[in-house]
Design a protein around this motif. Structure first.
Motif, short mmCIF file in Angstrom:
data_model
loop_
_atom_site.label_atom_id
_atom_site.label_comp_id
_atom_site.label_asym_id
_atom_site.label_seq_id
_atom_site.Cartn_x
_atom_site.Cartn_y
_atom_site.Cartn_z
N TYR A 49 -150.47 -54.70 -70.44
CA TYR A 49 -150.53 -56.14 -70.69
C TYR A 49 -150.67 -56.81 -69.33
CZ TYR A 49 -149.37 -60.93 -71.56
OH TYR A 49 -149.43 -62.30 -71.61
N LEU A 50 -151.84 -57.40 -69.10
CA LEU A 50 -152.12 -58.05 -67.81
C LEU A 50 -152.08 -59.54 -68.04
CD1 LEU A 50 -155.03 -55.64 -66.88
CD2 LEU A 50 -152.63 -55.48 -66.21
N GLU A 51 -151.05 -60.19 -67.49
CA GLU A 51 -150.78 -61.58 -67.89
C GLU A 51 -151.52 -62.64 -67.08
OE1 GLU A 51 -146.64 -63.06 -65.95
OE2 GLU A 51 -146.50 -61.72 -67.66
N SER A 52 -152.27 -62.24 -66.06
CA SER A 52 -153.03 -63.24 -65.32
C SER A 52 -154.20 -62.58 -64.59
CB SER A 52 -152.14 -63.96 -64.32
OG SER A 52 -151.65 -63.06 -63.35
N LYS A 53 -155.16 -63.38 -64.22
CA LYS A 53 -156.32 -62.89 -63.47
C LYS A 53 -155.82 -62.22 -62.19
CE LYS A 53 -160.62 -64.38 -61.35
NZ LYS A 53 -161.53 -65.49 -61.12
N GLY A 54 -156.32 -61.03 -61.93
CA GLY A 54 -155.94 -60.29 -60.73
C GLY A 54 -154.77 -59.35 -60.90
N SER A 55 -154.05 -59.42 -62.03
CA SER A 55 -152.91 -58.51 -62.21
C SER A 55 -153.40 -57.10 -62.52
CB SER A 55 -151.96 -59.03 -63.29
OG SER A 55 -152.61 -59.17 -64.52
N THR A 56 -152.54 -56.13 -62.26
CA THR A 56 -152.90 -54.72 -62.43
C THR A 56 -151.71 -53.93 -62.96
OG1 THR A 56 -153.91 -52.82 -61.31
CG2 THR A 56 -152.32 -54.11 -60.04
N ASP A 57 -151.99 -52.80 -63.57
CA ASP A 57 -150.94 -51.91 -64.07
C ASP A 57 -151.52 -50.50 -64.13
OD1 ASP A 57 -148.53 -51.03 -65.07
OD2 ASP A 57 -148.74 -51.99 -67.02
N GLY A 58 -150.67 -49.51 -64.09
CA GLY A 58 -151.14 -48.13 -64.13
C GLY A 58 -150.16 -47.21 -64.83
N THR A 59 -150.66 -46.06 -65.26
CA THR A 59 -149.83 -45.05 -65.90
C THR A 59 -149.09 -44.25 -64.84
OG1 THR A 59 -151.59 -43.38 -65.85
CG2 THR A 59 -151.48 -44.82 -67.82
N GLU A 60 -148.27 -43.34 -65.29
CA GLU A 60 -147.64 -42.37 -64.39
C GLU A 60 -148.73 -41.43 -63.86
OE1 GLU A 60 -144.32 -42.08 -63.58
OE2 GLU A 60 -144.06 -43.97 -64.64
N TRP A 61 -148.49 -40.82 -62.72
CA TRP A 61 -149.41 -39.83 -62.17
C TRP A 61 -149.34 -38.57 -63.01
CZ3 TRP A 61 -152.97 -41.24 -58.80
CH2 TRP A 61 -152.73 -42.39 -58.04
N ARG A 62 -150.50 -37.98 -63.29
CA ARG A 62 -150.57 -36.74 -64.07
C ARG A 62 -151.42 -35.72 -63.32
NH1 ARG A 62 -152.42 -37.59 -69.85
NH2 ARG A 62 -151.98 -35.37 -69.82
N HIS A 63 -151.06 -34.46 -63.45
CA HIS A 63 -151.82 -33.40 -62.79
C HIS A 63 -153.20 -33.28 -63.44
CE1 HIS A 63 -153.05 -29.25 -61.78
NE2 HIS A 63 -152.55 -29.62 -60.61
N LYS A 64 -154.24 -33.18 -62.61
CA LYS A 64 -155.61 -33.00 -63.11
C LYS A 64 -155.99 -31.56 -62.82
CE LYS A 64 -160.22 -35.09 -62.91
NZ LYS A 64 -160.54 -34.70 -64.26
N ALA A 65 -156.39 -30.83 -63.86
CA ALA A 65 -156.64 -29.40 -63.73
C ALA A 65 -157.95 -29.07 -63.03
CB ALA A 65 -156.62 -28.75 -65.12
N ALA A 66 -158.98 -29.89 -63.20
CA ALA A 66 -160.30 -29.56 -62.65
C ALA A 66 -161.09 -30.83 -62.37
CB ALA A 66 -161.06 -28.67 -63.63
N ALA A 67 -162.12 -30.69 -61.55
CA ALA A 67 -163.04 -31.81 -61.32
C ALA A 67 -163.76 -32.10 -62.64
CB ALA A 67 -164.05 -31.44 -60.24
#
Length: 166
Positions: A49-67
């Motif tokens: 939920y981004l409540e204003s222009k320019g706001s940001t949010d992200g998930t937790e970091w997750r391991h990526k197995a491959a490119a």
């Protein structure tokens, strides 16, 4: 006049949270009974939920197995469109994090997609970036989105459309 504005913001936030919660319940309630183009045990829910222009949010970091591409199932979006990113990092704490997107991706329509990115990609100098997260940014104003995502796509997801535009 100011009280009307805050009520509207409160109502929008409340509706966005309710819809996000219901959407995630539906996702997790059907994940065990429906065949999907991805490994269900590799997907986790997201809700921004981004409540204003320019706001940001992200998930937790997750391991990526491959490119290769990440997977996203956009189940709901409301308000202004959110711009989506795949960020890469050196470790679970997000050290050395950077934007690893190829092109631009927006939550303009619901559905299942691949998101091209360069996490773990040695051609782009990111072989040491083994952690990824989904991030949303509000370039236009208030907006919300939710669904599930995975840092890696299964082979069955190879035919999904790419969300990124160049």
């Amino acid at each position: 006049m100011k009280s009307t504005s805050s009520i509207t913001t409160f109502d929008f936030r409340r509706k966005a949270l309710i819809v996000a919660f219901v959407g995630l319940l539906l996702v997790f309630g059907t994940a065990t009974t429906t065949q999907h183009a991805y490994a269900s045990d590799a997907n986790t829910g997201y809700g921004f939920y981004l409540e204003s222009k320019g706001s940001t949010d992200g998930t937790e970091w997750r391991h990526k197995a491959a490119a290769g591409s990440a997977y996203i199932h956009i189940m709901y979006h409301n308000g202004h469109h959110c711009r989506l990113y795949i960020d890469g990092a050196l470790d679970r704490e997000g050290r050395g994090s950077k934007n690893c997107m190829v092109g631009k991706a927006y939550d303009e329509r619901d559905g299942q997609y691949r998101i091209r990115n360069t996490v773990r990609d040695s051609r782009h100098g990111n072989e040491d970036y083994k952690w990824a997260r989904l991030t949303a940014w509000a370039p236009f104003g208030t907006g919300s989105t939710n669904g599930v995502w995975s840092p890696d796509c299964s082979e069955a997801a190879a035919d999904l459309p790419v969300l990124n535009i160049d």
